[in-house]
Every structure is written in structure tokens, then in C-alpha cells.
Design an enzyme around this catalytic site. Structure first.
Site, PDB file in Angstrom:
ATOM      1  N   TRP A 177       0.801  -1.225   0.000  1.00 38.62           N
ATOM      2  CA  TRP A 177       0.000   0.000   0.000  1.00 38.62           C
ATOM      3  C   TRP A 177       0.834   1.275   0.000  1.00 38.62           C
ATOM      4  O   TRP A 177       0.302   2.357  -0.132  1.00 38.62           O
ATOM      5  CB  TRP A 177      -0.900   0.021   1.258  1.00 38.62           C
ATOM      6  CG  TRP A 177      -0.159  -0.485   2.465  1.00 38.62           C
ATOM      7  CD1 TRP A 177      -0.228  -1.746   2.984  1.00 38.62           C
ATOM      8  CD2 TRP A 177       0.800   0.214   3.273  1.00 38.62           C
ATOM      9  NE1 TRP A 177       0.633  -1.886   4.058  1.00 38.62           N
ATOM     10  CE2 TRP A 177       1.270  -0.693   4.263  1.00 38.62           C
ATOM     11  CE3 TRP A 177       1.322   1.515   3.261  1.00 38.62           C
ATOM     12  CZ2 TRP A 177       2.229  -0.335   5.214  1.00 38.62           C
ATOM     13  CZ3 TRP A 177       2.268   1.867   4.201  1.00 38.62           C
ATOM     14  CH2 TRP A 177       2.707   0.953   5.169  1.00 38.62           C
ATOM     15  N   ASN A 178       2.137   1.192   0.174  1.00 36.40           N
ATOM     16  CA  ASN A 178       2.873   2.424   0.500  1.00 36.40           C
ATOM     17  C   ASN A 178       3.170   3.320  -0.703  1.00 36.40           C
ATOM     18  O   ASN A 178       3.344   4.514  -0.544  1.00 36.40           O
ATOM     19  CB  ASN A 178       4.157   2.103   1.271  1.00 36.40           C
ATOM     20  CG  ASN A 178       5.111   1.238   0.498  1.00 36.40           C
ATOM     21  OD1 ASN A 178       4.699   0.528  -0.412  1.00 36.40           O
ATOM     22  ND2 ASN A 178       6.370   1.290   0.837  1.00 36.40           N
ATOM     23  N   PRO A 202      -3.171  -5.261  -6.266  1.00 37.23           N
ATOM     24  CA  PRO A 202      -2.708  -4.238  -5.323  1.00 37.23           C
ATOM     25  C   PRO A 202      -3.140  -4.595  -3.905  1.00 37.23           C
ATOM     26  O   PRO A 202      -3.903  -5.538  -3.702  1.00 37.23           O
ATOM     27  CB  PRO A 202      -3.428  -2.978  -5.800  1.00 37.23           C
ATOM     28  CG  PRO A 202      -4.668  -3.484  -6.468  1.00 37.23           C
ATOM     29  CD  PRO A 202      -4.382  -4.864  -6.988  1.00 37.23           C
ATOM     30  N   ASP A 203      -2.665  -3.816  -2.943  1.00 37.08           N
ATOM     31  CA  ASP A 203      -3.162  -3.983  -1.578  1.00 37.08           C
ATOM     32  C   ASP A 203      -4.614  -3.528  -1.537  1.00 37.08           C
ATOM     33  O   ASP A 203      -4.980  -2.555  -2.216  1.00 37.08           O
ATOM     34  CB  ASP A 203      -2.303  -3.142  -0.621  1.00 37.08           C
ATOM     35  CG  ASP A 203      -2.662  -3.416   0.826  1.00 37.08           C
ATOM     36  OD1 ASP A 203      -1.999  -4.278   1.437  1.00 37.08           O
ATOM     37  OD2 ASP A 203      -3.613  -2.791   1.348  1.00 37.08           O
ATOM     38  N   GLY A 251       6.951  -6.190  -0.892  1.00 39.37           N
ATOM     39  CA  GLY A 251       6.262  -6.296   0.400  1.00 39.37           C
ATOM     40  C   GLY A 251       7.211  -6.803   1.456  1.00 39.37           C
ATOM     41  O   GLY A 251       8.427  -6.604   1.363  1.00 39.37           O
ATOM     42  N   GLU A 273      11.119  -7.589  -3.921  1.00 39.99           N
ATOM     43  CA  GLU A 273      11.647  -6.367  -3.285  1.00 39.99           C
ATOM     44  C   GLU A 273      11.073  -6.322  -1.883  1.00 39.99           C
ATOM     45  O   GLU A 273       9.877  -6.071  -1.720  1.00 39.99           O
ATOM     46  CB  GLU A 273      11.173  -5.135  -4.053  1.00 39.99           C
ATOM     47  CG  GLU A 273      11.647  -5.131  -5.477  1.00 39.99           C
ATOM     48  CD  GLU A 273      12.751  -4.146  -5.690  1.00 39.99           C
ATOM     49  OE1 GLU A 273      13.400  -4.236  -6.727  1.00 39.99           O
ATOM     50  OE2 GLU A 273      12.949  -3.294  -4.799  1.00 39.99           O
ATOM     51  N   LEU A 274      11.921  -6.569  -0.881  1.00 37.84           N
ATOM     52  CA  LEU A 274      11.400  -6.812   0.469  1.00 37.84           C
ATOM     53  C   LEU A 274      11.813  -5.707   1.443  1.00 37.84           C
ATOM     54  O   LEU A 274      12.069  -4.593   1.024  1.00 37.84           O
ATOM     55  CB  LEU A 274      11.874  -8.193   0.912  1.00 37.84           C
ATOM     56  CG  LEU A 274      11.593  -9.305  -0.132  1.00 37.84           C
ATOM     57  CD1 LEU A 274      12.178 -10.631   0.316  1.00 37.84           C
ATOM     58  CD2 LEU A 274      10.111  -9.424  -0.431  1.00 37.84           C
ATOM     59  N   CYS A 307      10.459   1.744   1.492  1.00 43.66           N
ATOM     60  CA  CYS A 307      11.419   0.638   1.636  1.00 43.66           C
ATOM     61  C   CYS A 307      12.842   1.158   1.768  1.00 43.66           C
ATOM     62  O   CYS A 307      13.670   0.532   2.408  1.00 43.66           O
ATOM     63  CB  CYS A 307      11.291  -0.307   0.457  1.00 43.66           C
ATOM     64  SG  CYS A 307      11.566   0.500  -1.117  1.00 43.66           S
ATOM     65  N   GLU A 405      12.564  -4.015  10.960  1.00 43.67           N
ATOM     66  CA  GLU A 405      12.109  -2.831  10.226  1.00 43.67           C
ATOM     67  C   GLU A 405      10.900  -2.226  10.950  1.00 43.67           C
ATOM     68  O   GLU A 405       9.950  -2.940  11.275  1.00 43.67           O
ATOM     69  CB  GLU A 405      11.707  -3.266   8.817  1.00 43.67           C
ATOM     70  CG  GLU A 405      11.253  -2.125   7.947  1.00 43.67           C
ATOM     71  CD  GLU A 405      10.893  -2.629   6.557  1.00 43.67           C
ATOM     72  OE1 GLU A 405      10.178  -3.651   6.469  1.00 43.67           O
ATOM     73  OE2 GLU A 405      11.315  -2.004   5.580  1.00 43.67           O
TER      74      GLU A 405
HETATM   75  P1  NAD Z   1       2.848  -7.668   2.895  1.00 36.22           P
HETATM   76  O1  NAD Z   1       3.940  -8.579   2.529  1.00 36.22           O
HETATM   77  O2  NAD Z   1       1.988  -8.054   4.048  1.00 36.22           O
HETATM   78  O3  NAD Z   1       1.822  -7.483   1.668  1.00 36.22           O
HETATM   79  C1  NAD Z   1       2.234  -7.049   0.406  1.00 36.22           C
HETATM   80  C2  NAD Z   1       1.249  -7.555  -0.648  1.00 36.22           C
HETATM   81  O4  NAD Z   1       1.282  -8.983  -0.686  1.00 36.22           O
HETATM   82  C3  NAD Z   1      -0.208  -7.193  -0.387  1.00 36.22           C
HETATM   83  O5  NAD Z   1      -0.831  -6.927  -1.632  1.00 36.22           O
HETATM   84  C4  NAD Z   1      -0.782  -8.471   0.220  1.00 36.22           C
HETATM   85  O6  NAD Z   1      -2.181  -8.593   0.014  1.00 36.22           O
HETATM   86  C5  NAD Z   1      -0.025  -9.528  -0.545  1.00 36.22           C
HETATM   87  N1  NAD Z   1       0.139 -10.810   0.150  1.00 36.22           N
HETATM   88  C6  NAD Z   1       0.257 -11.018   1.477  1.00 36.22           C
HETATM   89  N2  NAD Z   1       0.460 -12.341   1.718  1.00 36.22           N
HETATM   90  C7  NAD Z   1       0.488 -12.972   0.505  1.00 36.22           C
HETATM   91  C8  NAD Z   1       0.692 -14.327   0.086  1.00 36.22           C
HETATM   92  N3  NAD Z   1       0.910 -15.319   0.969  1.00 36.22           N
HETATM   93  N4  NAD Z   1       0.663 -14.604  -1.235  1.00 36.22           N
HETATM   94  C9  NAD Z   1       0.487 -13.624  -2.141  1.00 36.22           C
HETATM   95  N5  NAD Z   1       0.275 -12.331  -1.806  1.00 36.22           N
HETATM   96  C10 NAD Z   1       0.288 -11.996  -0.491  1.00 36.22           C
HETATM   97  O7  NAD Z   1       3.527  -6.250   3.076  1.00 36.22           O
HETATM   98  P2  NAD Z   1       2.856  -4.909   3.611  1.00 36.22           P
HETATM   99  O8  NAD Z   1       2.854  -4.934   5.098  1.00 36.22           O
HETATM  100  O9  NAD Z   1       1.578  -4.675   2.948  1.00 36.22           O
HETATM  101  O10 NAD Z   1       3.923  -3.828   3.077  1.00 36.22           O
HETATM  102  C11 NAD Z   1       4.938  -3.328   3.837  1.00 36.22           C
HETATM  103  C12 NAD Z   1       6.224  -4.081   3.549  1.00 36.22           C
HETATM  104  O11 NAD Z   1       6.613  -3.940   2.190  1.00 36.22           O
HETATM  105  C13 NAD Z   1       7.378  -3.535   4.338  1.00 36.22           C
HETATM  106  O12 NAD Z   1       8.059  -4.582   4.988  1.00 36.22           O
HETATM  107  C14 NAD Z   1       8.307  -2.895   3.303  1.00 36.22           C
HETATM  108  O13 NAD Z   1       9.660  -2.902   3.549  1.00 36.22           O
HETATM  109  C15 NAD Z   1       8.009  -3.662   2.090  1.00 36.22           C
HETATM  110  N6  NAD Z   1       8.265  -2.841   0.903  1.00 36.22           N
HETATM  111  C16 NAD Z   1       9.386  -3.068   0.167  1.00 36.22           C
HETATM  112  C17 NAD Z   1       9.663  -2.290  -0.952  1.00 36.22           C
HETATM  113  C18 NAD Z   1      10.873  -2.522  -1.788  1.00 36.22           C
HETATM  114  O14 NAD Z   1      10.959  -1.987  -2.879  1.00 36.22           O
HETATM  115  N7  NAD Z   1      11.838  -3.284  -1.357  1.00 36.22           N
HETATM  116  C19 NAD Z   1       8.789  -1.277  -1.326  1.00 36.22           C
HETATM  117  C20 NAD Z   1       7.683  -1.060  -0.566  1.00 36.22           C
HETATM  118  C21 NAD Z   1       7.418  -1.864   0.541  1.00 36.22           C
END
Ligand code: NAD
Length: 540
Positions: A177-178, A202-203, A251, A273-274, A307, A405
Site C-alpha cells: 500500500w505504501n 494491489p493492496d 512487500g 523487493e522486500l 522501503c 524494520e
Molecule cells: P505484505 O507482505 O503483508 O503485503 C504485500 C502484498 O502482498 C499485499 O498486496 C498483500 O495482500 C499480498 N500478500 C500477502 N500475503 C500474501 C501471500 N501469501 N501470497 C500472495 N500475496 C500476499 O507487506 P505490507 O505490510 O503490505 O507492506 C509493507 C512491507 O513492504 C514492508 O516490509 C516494506 O519494507 C516492504 N516494501 C518493500 C519495498 C521494496 O521496494 N523493497 C517497497 C515497498 C514496501
């Protein structure tokens, strides 16, 4: 921003039946054309998103079912063949137009991004600029990145090798979502240019921005079904991984591991990208006039929900107190606000969950002996999820925010006696996404960068130049991910190479077949001589 009013009958399927239409902040006239773009058979219910600035219901978005995901990927696959068969310049024309449109229609998407994510307008604009930049870069460079290449063959002039790049087919993108617009489109643009179709999940909180991106792609001339949005949470994301030919995920590290495992079972590619726990080092020779405002942006852009945000401030002890004397008041002076305009420096956190995570990290550190130099308060006077930009000092090693984080406006100070200690501290994490080094000696900063275990290192900036350099691969080492977005690597991730190798000597009677017909040890002796000659001639 106007309050929604009663929807007409045609909008019945997009209105949450549990709430009267007037409950929503967004007017049905804005929401209806967007949600019509969700791939849904309307049997999976709706998701009610929230306006982070006030906590009020923002809109109801219909959800996709697992069957809808199957339908979206099947339609995308069917459309992809004709798309890949078009000359590259025709695909490029669409993406070029997208880059123009996103700037022209920015006021619409800036409102939507702010209302879905709670970020400040300045931070929302960075997403618009990013997409214009991404489109321009890939449109200009796609031909080079996708070009066939000739390579040396087994037997020099007798073997002709050409390596082609072919699209993988359907790319699944799963986004958090960010950065609602950036993460919907930044991997979509190279994927489409390379001849793929894209299905995006998307989220749930930021689906409208993704749908707006879909509308813009259609206006830019993208044929139907090549970019589809499926709406939902974990189950729909997991279903998508099961039907695509490559998954691009952004994510958390925890989710990234699950997606990588499933992609591994299916033998499809995954770019991940985590998370990060990014260090920012201010060296003894840094220009503090530039560093103070730069470090502010590095730590507090998007309220730290970025991130590449810096969460560990590593200060050379020779400048540490001078830096903090200027930095702490500057943090205190940052303005928080809810306006759909450029008045606020910092926006809201996205949700109650995110507030709980951020406040939890700060409270835990304070309980274990850390000191707050500024911030550490929930700013409910501004909005329900606002949190004051926070600088912590003396954070003990067992505090959660030391290694995990936070993903919020919180940075912890560490003092070091020199560059070697700085490198050790910067690398003391299982993450490896991004680092920032401030020094007036750029050559020295580059040498330090070579010792830092992160996918990107930026010198005398927080993150903007690293992210904004669309030609420079960007992504994580260690637990911060696999693969890279941006640049040539982004195209390589969503294409497969095919090597077409032709034997050329037949007409001249010097083929391998002719050689083998000589029988006995003659072929071995001839080939031994050829191999020695090729080595002496330094042939590749
Ligand atoms: P998240 O991993 O919970 O969710 C991200 C997305 O994945 C959402 O759309 C969610 O619905 C989906 N999802 C969740 N579980 C899933 C599964 N088992 N299978 C498939 N899809 C699934 O992350 P979040 O809390 O929404 O986002 C924040 C995180 O994202 C932070 O840790 C941040 O560092 C990371 N992030 C990384 C970058 C980067 O470029 N490295 C950029 C932005 C955010």
C-alpha cells in the site's frame, strides 16, 4: 473533498450493503468508473477502504474470486500473443503516451494517492514523477535492452550464435500500500514493453489508485486484457502466483519467502523487493548544511513507510553533537497535516495496524532504556494514525527497532569512531536493501560503498537519486530480496533468452559431419589443433 451522496441503481453492485452510500468520503461518480475495471464476477464481496487522515470509510471496492483470477490470467494470455507480435515501436507508443498522461492528469491521482495512503502531497507527487521518468527511460532504452545479440559459437566462424529475448507471457505483480501508483506501474512498464501482459493485485487499501492506472493505460491506447487488476488480499495474491509466468512482488520479507517458495515449486521466476533496515552514515567531513535537510527527507519521507527509508543514523562522533543540535530542531519543525495540497511535510501512517507497529517499536525501545530526542508521541490531534517524527538515542541491542524494520517515522542514532566501525555497523543487519553515505569526499564515499552489503548506496542523498535513476538496477541483498527492478535487469527479469545456433560450414564442406566422416582419430586431432589455435588467438 466532497462527501458521497446516494448512488443510483446502476452503482448498486459497488456500494457496500452494510453502509448507506452517504457514509463514504469519495463520491460514487468518482468510484464507479474505477471499480468497473476490477476483474470480478461480484460474488466475492467488497472491501471497505478507509481515509487514513480521519479514519472515515473511503470507498467500497468489489473483490475478485479465485475464478476471476483464473479468468484474468487466461484473457491476458490470449491478448499477449498479438501484443508481443507488434513491432516494439508500437508498444513503445502506448507507454510513451502513458508518461505524458500521468503528468497531465496528475491532480486526479494525487488526490487518490493521498486519500488511500494518507501521505503528504509532496510525497504523492514523487510517484507521479517516478512514473513519467520510468516511461521515458524504458521507451528510450527498450530497443537496446531487447536487442538480439551475436555471440561467439563453438567453432568460431563455423558456428553462428544469435541470442533473442522473448517475453515470459503473463507477469503477476503483487504490491503493498505504501506507493499505490509507483508500485502498480513501475514494473508494468518494462513488462509491457517487452511484450508481456500484466495482472496486478494491489493492496486492498490502495486498489483505486491501481484502477486509475488501468484507466490511464486504456486511455494511452493499451489493448484490452493486457493489464488487469484483481482485487483482494492474501488468498487472491496466492492464487495469482499459481497462474502467471513470472511474479514481481513488493512487500514484507515474510510474505516474500512464501511467494518465492511457491514460485520455486512452479519453476517460474520471481523478483522480490522486500524490507530493509537502512543505514545512513554521516562521515566526519560531511557538509552539515546539506546533510541536515537531506537526512530529514531520508528518514521521514512518506512518514518513513518507504522501503529505502533510513532507520539507522550512524554519526561520526566528531560531528555527532553538532549534527544533532541542528537535526533535532529541524525534525521538531516538520509540519504534519491532512490537506490535499502542498502545505504539510509529513502525512499520516496508513492504518491502525501500522500505528500500533510504530508506537510499539518506540515504546519497547523507551522501556528498555532508549531516550527520545524528539517525537515519540501519537499525534491524534492531527488525525487518528499520525505519529510524530521521532529520533531515538541509546537504543539497546535487545530493542525490537534495533534490528527489525519499523516502517515508520523513527530513526535511531549510533555514534562511531571512524569509517571502519561505520561499515561494520551498517552491515550489522540481516537486511541489505539500501544505504546512504554523506561525505564531501565522493571518491572516499565510493570506496566505503564498495564495502556495504546493500543493493543500492547513494552518496550525499537519502534515496531520491537512487530510486529516480531508472537505468540503475535497484533491489536488495541478503533478506531484502531477489532480483532487481529498473534498468536492463527489469527487462531481463520478464524475458527469457533463446539462443539460435546455426552451423555454417556445410556449403564449404567443412562441417562437423564432414570432419567426423574422416573416421579414426582424425577428428580428435583436427579439433585438438583447432582448440589450441583458438586459445592462442585469444578467441572468446
Ligand atoms: P505484505 O507482505 O503483508 O503485503 C504485500 C502484498 O502482498 C499485499 O498486496 C498483500 O495482500 C499480498 N500478500 C500477502 N500475503 C500474501 C501471500 N501469501 N501470497 C500472495 N500475496 C500476499 O507487506 P505490507 O505490510 O503490505 O507492506 C509493507 C512491507 O513492504 C514492508 O516490509 C516494506 O519494507 C516492504 N516494501 C518493500 C519495498 C521494496 O521496494 N523493497 C517497497 C515497498 C514496501
Amino acid at each position: 473533498m466532497a462527501t458521497a451522496h446516494e448512488g443510483d441503481g446502476a452503482l448498486g453492485d459497488v456500494i457496500d450493503p452494510e453502509l448507506p452510500a452517504s457514509t463514504y468520503v469519495l463520491e460514487p461518480e468518482i468510484v464507479a468508473p474505477l471499480v468497473r475495471r476490477v476483474v470480478t464476477s461480484h460474488g466475492a464481496g467488497t472491501h471497505r477502504s478507509e481515509l487514513p487522515f480521519t479514519g472515515a470509510p473511503l470507498a467500497a471496492v468489489p473483490l475478485s474470486s479465485p475464478q476471476d483470477v483464473v479468468g484474468a490470467t487466461r484473457a491476458a494470455r490470449a491478448a499477449q500473443h498479438d501484443w508481443a507480435a507488434l513491432p516494439l515501436r508500437e508498444r513503445a507508443r502506448v507507454l510513451d503516451r502513458l508518461g505524458v498522461l500521468v503528468l497531465e492528469r496528475q491532480s486526479e491521482i494525487l488526490d487518490l494517492i493521498q486519500m488511500e495512503s494518507g501521505k503528504s502531497r509532496r510525497n504523492a507527487f514523487e510517484e507521479v514523477a517516478d512514473i513519467a521518468q520510468t516511461c521515458r527511460h524504458f521507451v528510450r532504452r527498450a530497443e537496446r535492452y531487447l536487442a538480439d545479440r551475436r555471440e561467439p559459437g563453438a567453432l568460431s566462424v563455423l558456428t553462428g550464435v544469435r541470442v533473442h529475448r522473448r517475453p515470459v507471457g503473463v507477469v503477476g505483480i503483487i504490491a503493498p500500500w505504501n506507493f499505490p501508483l509507483t508500485l502498480a506501474l513501475s514494473e508494468t512498464v518494462p513488462a509491457l514493453l517487452a511484450g508481456n501482459a500484466v495482472v496486478l493485485k494491489p493492496d486492498p487499501q490502495t486498489t483505486l489508485s491501481a484502477l486509475w492506472a488501468s484507466e490511464l493505460l486504456a486511455e494511452a491506447g493499451l489493448p484490452d486484457d493486457l493489464f488487469a487488476v484483481v482485487a483482494g488480499g492474501v488468498d487472491i495474491g496466492a492464487e495469482l502466483v499459481d497462474h502467471v509466468d513470472h511474479v514481481a512482488f513488493t512487500g514484507s520479507t515474510e510474505t516474500g519467502r512464501k511467494i518465492a517458495a511457491r514460485a520455486g515449486e512452479r519453476l517460474i521466476g520471481a523478483t522480490l523487493e522486500l524490507g530493509g533496515k537502512n543505514p545512513l552514515y554521516v562521515a566526519a567531513d560531511a557538509d552539515l548544511d546539506r546533510a541536515v535537510p537531506g537526512v530529514l527527507r531520508a528518514c521521514f519521507t512518506n512518514a518513513g513507510q518507504l522501503c529505502m527509508s533510513s532507520e539507522r543514523l550512524v554519526l561520526h562522533e566528531r560531528i555527532a553533537e553538532r549534527f544533532l543540535e541542528r537535526f533535532v530542531p529541524a525534525v521538531r519543525a516538520l509540519t504534519l497535516g491532512t490537506g490535499l495540497d502542498y502545505t504539510a511535510d509529513v502525512g499520516s501512517l496508513v492504518s491502525a495496524d501500522q500505528l500500533e507497529r510504530v508506537a510499539g517499536h518506540v515504546d519497547d525501545a523507551l522501556a528498555k532504556g532508549a531516550r527520545a530526542l524528539v517525537g515519540a508521541v501519537h499525534r491524534s490531534d492531527v488525525g487518528p494514525y499520525f505519529y510524530a517524527p521521532t529520533v531515538l538515542d541509546d537504543v539497546p541491542d535487545d530493542a525490537a527497532c534495533r534490528h527489525e524494520e519499523t516502517f515508520g517515522p523513527v530513526v535511531a542514532v549510533t555514534r562511531v569512531g571512524g569509517d571502519d566501525e561505520a561499515v561494520r555497523v551498517m552491515n550489522d543487519t540481516h537486511f541489505g536493501l539500501h544505504a546512504s553515505i554523506w561525505s564531501t569526499d565522493v571518491a572516499r564515499a565510493r570506496r566505503l560503498a564498495a564495502r556495504v552489503e546493500t543493493g543500492t548506496v547513494v552518496v550525499n542523498d537519502g534515496y531520491l537519486h537512487a530510486w529516480g535513476s531508472a537505468a540503475a538496477p535497484m533491489g536488495g541483498m541478503k533478506a531484502s530480496g531477489l532480483g532487481r527492478r529498473h534498468g536492463r535487469e527489469a527487462i531481463e527479469a520478464v524475458t527469457e533468452t533463446q539462443s539460435v545456433v546455426a552451423q555454417r560450414g556445410h556449403g564449404l564442406g567443412i562441417s562437423v559431419d564432414a570432419l567426423y566422416e574422416l573416421g579414426g582419430d582424425v577428428p580428435s586431432r583436427v579439433l585438438t589443433g583447432a582448440l589450441r589455435a583458438m586459445r592462442r588467438l585469444r578467441m572468446p
